[in-house]
Design an enzyme around this catalytic site. Structure first.
Site, short mmCIF file in Angstrom:
data_model
loop_
_atom_site.label_atom_id
_atom_site.label_comp_id
_atom_site.label_asym_id
_atom_site.label_seq_id
_atom_site.Cartn_x
_atom_site.Cartn_y
_atom_site.Cartn_z
N HIS A 130 89.62 51.77 59.27
CA HIS A 130 89.51 53.01 60.06
C HIS A 130 89.04 52.70 61.47
CE1 HIS A 130 90.10 55.25 56.35
NE2 HIS A 130 90.11 56.38 57.05
N ALA A 171 30.28 56.64 38.10
CA ALA A 171 30.37 58.09 37.83
C ALA A 171 31.70 58.37 37.13
CB ALA A 171 30.29 58.86 39.14
N SER A 172 31.65 58.61 35.84
CA SER A 172 32.86 58.96 35.09
C SER A 172 33.46 60.24 35.64
CB SER A 172 32.55 59.12 33.61
OG SER A 172 32.16 57.89 33.04
N ALA A 173 34.75 60.47 35.34
CA ALA A 173 35.45 61.65 35.85
C ALA A 173 34.72 62.93 35.46
CB ALA A 173 36.87 61.68 35.30
N GLY A 174 34.53 63.80 36.45
CA GLY A 174 33.93 65.11 36.19
C GLY A 174 32.42 65.12 36.10
N ASP A 207 96.18 60.95 57.52
CA ASP A 207 94.94 60.44 56.92
C ASP A 207 95.22 59.06 56.34
OD1 ASP A 207 92.16 61.49 56.39
OD2 ASP A 207 92.65 60.66 54.44
N GLY A 262 30.25 64.65 38.58
CA GLY A 262 29.56 65.08 39.81
C GLY A 262 29.27 63.98 40.78
N LYS A 263 30.22 63.09 41.00
CA LYS A 263 30.03 61.97 41.93
C LYS A 263 29.71 62.47 43.35
CE LYS A 263 33.79 59.97 43.27
NZ LYS A 263 33.90 60.39 44.68
#
Length: 1174
Positions: free
Chosen positions: A957, A25-28, A1081, A30-31
Site C-alpha cells: 500500500h 499492626a495486623s489489618a484493622g 481497493d 488501628g495502625k
C-alpha cells in the site's frame, strides 16, 4: 540470621520514646490511629521528660510513608487527632474512650491546650512526606548547606525510558548477531516489549548477585558456540552407539511395556535422524529421557546400567538446559541499566529510586548532613514499613540506630507485604526485624465483626507457619466489643462470615473455573440485591442497621482480565459495576480525539475538512446536525465559523483550559447523552485534558506546537503519567471491582474474592539466601533455586489472600475448585496447594477433590465457614431512572461501550464474536497449506511465496501510494522499503518485477492502467466520515448484505453491538477515467500457490467470506455522498464508473487478467443502505 525476637503487646503510654521501635499492626487493628496517639505523646511530652528537654513541634516529627494518598490520609488523621485532643482538653471530657484515657495522662491542661493550638496552626509546616519526597527534601537541604546545585528533573514514571532503552538495546545488539542466534533468542523474546516485561523486576532489586560475565556480543557468540559443540559432541557419540543400544537394552531385565521392540525402534530412529541433522539450535528430543541412566535403572530389575557411557551422557545433556534466555536477561539488564544512566545524565533526569541511592551515599559520606537530619527530626515514623527495601532501611538505620536521644518507629504488617513487583522487599523487613531485640504488636481488631475476626483467625491457625516464613507469625486478633452487633442478614437470618463456593468437579481447568465462578459471583450478588429491594437483605455496621446496597459490595481481583470476566456476568444480570483500578490514559478515550478535532478546527476555522471532523464530536452535536443538513445555508456556515473564531479569541486571552470550560457551559443545554451522568463523565474528561493542555502550554511558543503534542499523546500507546489516568466518576450505587493491590487499606461490608486459587509459578530463578537475605539470580535455572523462588512467590500469594480477606467487615465469599494447571494422564491430585488459598486450606499438601472436601468439612464445623456449590440465576431489575448508570459504567470500561455514540468502520462492523468450528478448521488448513508450500518453494522466489502477513500489505500500500513517482525509483529504494518493513532484501528483484506488472496490468477492456492515471485525476488513501444517524443493528445489515449477494448467506453473520455516530474509512484510490469516477481497493490476500487460484470463482468466494461486498457498498456510499456535494449535476448512473478490487498476488504476468474483480453497485441497494444508516 536470628529468627525470633521477643514480642510485647503495645501499650501506647508505656512504650519508650527512644531507640528503634518496631510495631506490627495486623489489618484493622488501628495502625494509623496508633501513629496519631504516639504523635500526640511526642507533641505533649507525655512520659519522656528525661529524653526530650522540650516538647516537640510538628515540624520536628518526621512521618514517612510510600504513596501520596497515604501521605494525605496521615496528614488529615493527625490534624483531626490534634483537633480532637484540643477539644477534649477544652471540654475536659470526650465520648472517645482513647482520647479520654489520653486526657488522664495530661498533668498541665493549660499547657496542653497551648501546645495543641500551636500544633493546629503549624500543621502546614508539618514534616509528612512520601519516601521519595523526603529524599528530595534532604538533598535540597544538602544543596543549601553545601552550596551544591541540584538541577536534575525528577521523573515519577520511568516506564517510557525503560522501553526506549530496551528498544535501543534490541537494535544495537540483536540486529548484529548471526541469524541462528537471533532465531534462538526469538523463541524466548518476541519483541522489546516482551523482553522488558521479563527483565523489569531486576531493575527494582538492589545489589542482585549476577553470576555471569557475558557483556558483549562476542562473548555471547562464544557461549552459543560452546552450547552447539556440546550438542554436536553428544550427537556424534549417539551415532557411534545407536546400533547397539537396542540390543543392550533388550539384554537387560527391563519393563517391556515401556521398552517394547516397537517403541525402541521408533525412539532410536527419531533420535538418530536428529543426530544426523545440522545443529543450528538447542533442540533436544524429549524421548531421549528413555535412554538416561536414571530411567533405565528405574525400569530394570537389577537397577544397573552404569557401564554404558551413552546413558550417562544422555542424562547429562538433558540436565543441561541449553538456552540463551538467562544469559540474555543478565546481558540486557546490564546494558539497559548503562543506557539509562547515560540517558538520564544527558537529559539531567533522575528517577525516584535514584534519589534513594544518592541520599544513602551522601549520608554515608557526610557526617554533617547526618547530624543535621537528626537535629531537625529527633522523632520519626516510617509507615507501611513492610513495603520498604534495603536502601530505605539503610538510610533510616544509619540515622537513628546509635542515637539514644531520638526515636524511630517502624510500623507495618509483614502479612500485608504485597508490592514486590515495584521493589518492596519483605526480606529487608525481616532483616530489620532480626536486628531488633523486642517488637510490639497490636491485636485488637476495630474494623470487622466478631465472626469475621474469628473465622480469619481459625483459617490462618491451621498451619504452624501459615505465611511460610517462621518470622512472620500469625497472632490471632481480638475483636472489639464495640463490634458485637455487626452483622449481615438475609430474611433476618445471620449469614456465615466466610462462604467457599466449591465447583463440584474432580478436575477443572483455569478457563472453565473462571467462567463458572464469575457466574456464581454475579448470581449471588444478584440474589442479595433482589432481597435488598424488598428490605430482606440488611447489614449492621458501626453506623447502625441499613438495607444492603450495591455500594456495600466489593469484588477483589488481580488484574483487568479478571475484572472484565466479572463485569460481563454482572452486566448480563443488569448489575452496575465500576472497575476502580482503571489506569487507562485519558488520552486514549474517544473524548480526547473529539477535543483534538475541535481544537484543530479552532486554529483553522475555514478549513472544510477540519470543520467536518469537529462536527463529528458530541460537544458540537447541535452544530453538526446543521452542517449535515443538505440545505445548509451560508448564514449557518458563517455562524459556525464565527463561533470557532470566538473560541480562538478566548483561547488567546485566557488560555485553553478556560476556553474548554466556556465551551462546555455553552453546550451543556444541548445534552449529548441520553442521561446527565454520561454527560458529566464526558465533561470531566474534557476538563481533565484541558488542565493537562494548559499545564503543557507553558513549554510551547505556539498553539500548533501544543496541538502536535496532543496528537502525539493520542497516537502513542504508552503507560500514562501519574496525572493522566482516567478519573473515576463514582456517585451512584454500583458494585466496586478493585485489584487486591489497590484495595489495601480499604474496607467493605461485603467482599467477593472469585479468583483466589489461580497462581503463576515463578519462571525467574530470583531468590534470597535465607541466612544473609541477599538476592541472587540462578542463570542455570536449577530446580533447587527455582523451588526457593517459587516458595517466595507462594508466600506472597498467601499474603495476598490475607489482604483480600481482611478487607471484609461482615462477610466474604471465596471461589474454590480442584484446579488442574496441567492435565497429566491418571493424575488424581489438584494443583491448588500451590496457590495462597490452597496452601492455607491443605497445609501445602497435594490433595484430590475428596481430600479437599474433607478439609472444608473440618473448617466448617464451628459455623464460621460454610461450603456452597451453586447459586440460582437471579436477574436483578433496576428502576428506570438508573439507566444513566449503564452509560457511565460502559464509558469507564471502554471495552464495553454500548448504546452510545461512537466512531466505527468496516473492520469493526465485520468483527465476529466467535468463528465457527468449520471456519476455524478452514483457516488452520489454509495456514498449514501456506507453510507447506513455503517449505517446498524455499529456493524459488516468486510473488506467490513472497512473505505474507499484515506488514506485506502495509508495504505494498505504501509503494502504490507513491504510484506517480515509481518510475524514478531504483532498486536501492525498493531494498530500503523492504528493510523498513523487516523483509529480507533478497526479495528486491521480485518486488520490482511485481510492482511493474501491477501498474501496467489493464483493469478492464477500456485499458484502464494504473501507470496511465493522471496524478491530478486521482486521490490516494481518501479518508471519509459520514454520520450514522439511526441506530444501526447487525440483523438489519445482514439482510442488506444478503440482498447484495445471495451467496453471502453461507458466510457467518455479522454480530456487533448497536451503533450510532460516525462511519469512517480509507479508500485506496479514487480516480477519473473518461469522465467517470472509479474506486480501486488493493488486496494483498494470499489465495493459493499460483495464478489459477485468483480466477473469478476463487475471488468471488473470497469476497463473500471477507464480506467485501459490504466494504465496497460503504465505500460507494462515501464517494456518492462526496460527489453529490462536489458536482453540480451529479448523477450516479452517468458519473460513477464502479468498483475495482485488485488482488495483487495474482499479477505475476501483465497479460493475464486473473485477480481483478469489478462491480457496479446496484443504485437501489445503495439507497436502501443509506436509508438504513442515515
Amino acid at each position: 540470621m536470628k529468627i525470633d525476637s521477643l514480642k510485647e503487646k503495645l501499650n501506647i503510654f508505656k512504650i519508650p520514646l527512644n531507640g528503634i521501635k518496631l510495631i506490627e499492626a495486623s489489618a484493622g487493628t488501628g495502625k494509623t490511629f496508633t501513629i496519631v496517639l504516639l504523635y500526640l505523646r511526642l507533641l505533649l511530652g507525655i512520659g519522656e521528660k528525661k529524653i526530650y528537654k522540650k516538647k516537640l513541634l510538628v515540624h520536628e516529627i518526621l512521618v514517612v510513608t510510600f504513596t501520596n494518598k497515604a501521605k494525605e490520609e496521615l496528614y488529615i488523621r493527625i490534624k483531626d487527632g490534634i483537633q480532637n485532643m484540643y477539644l477534649t482538653c477544652i471540654n475536659k471530657t470526650t465520648s472517645d474512650s482513647s482520647f479520654q484515657f489520653f486526657f488522664k495522662e495530661i498533668h498541665d491542661i493549660k499547657e496542653a491546650i497551648y501546645v495543641l493550638k500551636r500544633a493546629q496552626n503549624d500543621m502546614n509546616s508539618s514534616s509528612i512526606y512520601t519516601i521519595h519526597s523526603f529524599c528530595q527534601h534532604i538533598l535540597q537541604l544538602h544543596t543549601f548547606h553545601f552550596n551544591d546545585i541540584f538541577e536534575e528533573k525528577i521523573i515519577e514514571n520511568e516506564d517510557n525510558l525503560y522501553l526506549q532503552a530496551t528498544q535501543d538495546f534490541w537494535r544495537r545488539f540483536f540486529y548484529t548477531l548471526p541469524e541462528d542466534i537471533i532465531k534462538i533468542i526469538y523463541q524466548d523474546y518476541k519483541s522489546p516489549d516482551h523482553l522488558l516485561k521479563t527483565i523489569k523486576p531486576f531493575f527494582y532489586i538492589k545489589s542482585i548477585n549476577f553470576p555471569t560475565k557475558i557483556l558483549n556480543n562476542k562473548k555471547l557468540i562464544m557461549y552459543h558456540e560452546e552450547n552447539i559443540k556440546k550438542i554436536i559432541f553428544f550427537k556424534e557419540m549417539w551415532l557411534i552407539y545407536h546400533k547397539i543400544i537396542q540390543k543392550t537394552i533388550n539384554d537387560l531385565e527391563i519393563n517391556k511395556k515401556i521398552y517394547s521392540k516397537f517403541n525402541l525402534i521408533k525412539w532410536i530412529n527419531k533420535i538418530t535422524e536428529w543426530a544426523k541433522s545440522e545443529t543450528k539450535d538447542y533442540t533436544i528430543p524429549s524421548i531421549l529421557k528413555y535412554f538416561t541412566k536414571k530411567n533405565i535403572e528405574k525400569n530394570t530389575i537389577n537397577n544397573t546400567c552404569s557401564k554404558y557411557i551413552i546413558f550417562e551422557e544422555s542424562e547429562k545433556i538433558l540436565k543441561k538446559k541449553f538456552s540463551l534466555k538467562n544469559v540474555i536477561i543478565i546481558y540486557a539488564v546490564k546494558k539497559i541499566h548503562q543506557f539509562l544512566l547515560k540517558e538520564k545524565k544527558k537529559k539531567s533526569l533522575i528517577g525516584f529510586n535514584d534519589l534513594l541511592s544518592i541520599l544513602l551515599k551522601t549520608i554515608k559520606k557526610e557526617k554533617f548532613l547526618k547530624d543535621l537530619i537528626i537535629k531537625k527530626y529527633p522523632a520519626a515514623f516510617i509507615d507501611e514499613f513492610q513495603d520498604t527495601d534495603i536502601q530505605q532501611y539503610k538510610i533510616f538505620n544509619l540515622l537513628y540506630k546509635k542515637n539514644k536521644t531520638t526515636v524511630l518507629f517502624l510500623i507495618g504488617d509483614p502479612k500485608q507485604a504485597i508490592y514486590s513487583f515495584r521493589g518492596a522487599d519483605i526480606f529487608s523487613y525481616l532483616y530489620a526485624k532480626s536486628k531488633i531485640k523486642k517488637y510490639y504488636y497490636l491485636d485488637t481488631n476495630w474494623r470487622s465483626s466478631i465472626n469475621i475476626c474469628k473465622s480469619i483467625n481459625f483459617l490462618f491457625s491451621q498451619n504452624i507457619n501459615p505465611f511460610i516464613f517462621k518470622n512472620i507469625p500469625y497472632i490471632p486478633v481480638v475483636p472489639s466489643s464495640k463490634n458485637l452487633k455487626m452483622n449481615f442478614t438475609i430474611n433476618d437470618v445471620a449469614q456465615t462470615p466466610i462462604s467457599f463456593f466449591l465447583q463440584e468437579e474432580k478436575e477443572v481447568s483455569i478457563d472453565d473455573y473462571q467462567v463458572w465462578i464469575s457466574k456464581q459471583c454475579a448470581n449471588e450478588i444478584s440474589f442479595w440485591l433482589t432481597c435488598a429491594k424488598t428490605g430482606k437483605a440488611k447489614i449492621t455496621t458501626k453506623n447502625g442497621e441499613k438495607i444492603l446496597t450495591a455500594n456495600d459490595i466489593a469484588i477483589l481481583v488481580r488484574n483487568r482480565k479478571e475484572a472484565d470476566l466479572i463485569q460481563d456476568e454482572l452486566e448480563k444480570l443488569n448489575i452496575i459495576s465500576i472497575y476502580s483500578s482503571n489506569k487507562n490514559s485519558v488520552f486514549q478515550t474517544l473524548d480526547a480525539q473529539e477535543l483534538l478535532w475541535i481544537l484543530e478546527s479552532i486554529l483553522e476555522p475555514e478549513n472544510e475538512i477540519l470543520l467536518q471532523q469537529s462536527m463529528a464530536s458530541h460537544i458540537l452535536k447541535k452544530l453538526s446536525l446543521v452542517v449535515e443538513n443538505k440545505t445548509i445555508s451560508n448564514k449557518n456556515s458563517y455562524f459556525i465559523i464565527e463561533k470557532l473564531y470566538e473560541y480562538h479569541d478566548i483561547w488567546e486571552k485566557i488560555g485553553v483550559f478556560q476556553m474548554i470550560k466556556i465551551m462546555i457551559l455553552e453546550y451543556q443545554k444541548n445534552s449529548f447523552c441520553t442521561e446527565i451522568n454520561e454527560n458529566h463523565i464526558k465533561n470531566l474528561n474534557f476538563l481533565h485534558i484541558g488542565e493537562l493542555l494548559q499545564e503543557q502550554f507553558q513549554f510551547f511558543h505556539k498553539k500548533i506546537s501544543l496541538i502536535r503534542w496532543f496528537q502525539k499523546k493520542i497516537s502513542t500507546k504508552t503507560q500514562p503519567e501519574y496525572n493522566e489516568s482516567i478519573k473515576c466518576f463514582d456517585e451512584s450505587p454500583s458494585i466496586k471491582i478493585i485489584t487486591i493491590h489497590k484495595s489495601k487499606g480499604l474496607e467493605y461490608p461485603i467482599v467477593w474474592i472469585p479468583f483466589s486459587i489461580d497462581f503463576k509459578k515463578s519462571t525467574l530463578a530470583i531468590y534470597h539466601d535465607q541466612k544473609s537475605l541477599k538476592t541472587f539470580f540462578d542463570e542455570n535455572y536449577s530446580n533447587k533455586f527455582l523451588k526457593i523462588a517459587d516458595e517466595e512467590r507462594l508466600a506472597e500469594d498467601i499474603r495476598f489472600l490475607y489482604v483480600a480477606l481482611t478487607r471484609s467487615i461482615l462477610h466474604c465469599s471465596i471461589g474454590l475448585a480442584c484446579l488442574i494447571k496441567k492435565i497429566i494422564k491418571n493424575r488424581n491430585n489438584s494443583d491448588i496447594h500451590q496457590s495462597g488459598l490452597g496452601f492455607t486450606i491443605q497445609g501445602g499438601k497435594t490433595m484430590n477433590y475428596e481430600g479437599l472436601l474433607e478439609k472444608l468439612k473440618k473448617l466448617s464445623i464451628n459455623n464460621f465457614i460454610e461450603v456452597k456449590n451453586n447459586t440460582d440465576n437471579f436477574s436483578f431489575s433496576r428502576k428506570p431512572q438508573t439507566i444513566s448508570l449503564i452509560c457511565k459504567n460502559k464509558f469507564l470500561n471502554k471495552k464495553n461501550i454500548r448504546n452510545t455514540w461512537s466512531i466505527t468502520s468496516f473492520s469493526q462492523l465485520n468483527k465476529i464474536n466467535k468463528l465457527s468450528k468449520h471456519h476455524q478448521k478452514e483457516v488452520a488448513l489454509k495456514e498449514l497449506c501456506i507453510k507447506n508450500q513455503e517449505k517446498k518453494n524455499q529456493s524459488l522466489l516468486t510473488i506467490h511465496n513472497f512473505p505474507k502477513g499484515k506488514k506485506t500489505g502495509l508495504m505494498i500500500h505504501y509503494i502504490l501510494k507513491n504510484l506517480h513517482v515509481l518510475k524514478n525509483k531504483n532498486s536501492n529504494w525498493f531494498s530500503c522499503i523492504l528493510e523498513k518493513y523487516n523483509i529480507h532484501i533478497k526479495w528486491t528483484s521480485v518486488l520490482i518485477y511485481w510492482i511493474k506488472n501491477i501498474i501496467n496490468t489493464p483493469l478492464n477492456d477500456e485499458k484502464i492502467i494504473l501507470s496511465r492515471i493522471d496524478e491530478k485525476s486521482s486521490i490516494r488513501e481518501l479518508e471519509f466520515f459520514f454520520p450514522i444517524k439511526n441506530m444501526l443493528y447487525s440483523t438489519e445489515l445482514n439482510k442488506i448484505i444478503q440482498s447484495i449477494n445471495p451467496t453471502s448467506i453461507t458466510s457467518p453473520q455479522l454480530s456487533f453491538n448497536p451503533v450510532k455516530g460516525m462511519l469512517t474509512g480509507f479508500v485506496d484510490l479514487v480516480f477519473i477515467w473518461k469522465k467517470k469516477y472509479y474506486i480501486l481497493d488493493y488486496k494483498s490476500n494470499w489465495l493459493g500457490k499460483n495464478n489459477n487460484f485468483y480466477s473469478s470463482i476463487h475471488i468471488n468466494k473470497e469476497i463473500v467470506k471477507k464480506r467485501y461486498h459490504l466494504q465496497y457498498q460503504i465505500y460507494t456510499i462515501a464517494i456518492h455522498k462526496y460527489l453529490q456535494k462536489k458536482l453540480k449535476n451529479y448523477n450516479y448512473k452517468d458519473d460513477f464508473g464502479g468498483v475495482f478490487y485488485f488482488f495483487l498476488r495474482a499479477i505475476d504476468c501483465p497479460k493475464k487478467n486473473n485477480g481483478i474483480f469489478y462491480t457496479m453497485p446496484n443504485y437501489s441497494l445503495i439507497k436502501k443502505t443509506m436509508t438504513l444508516i442515515s
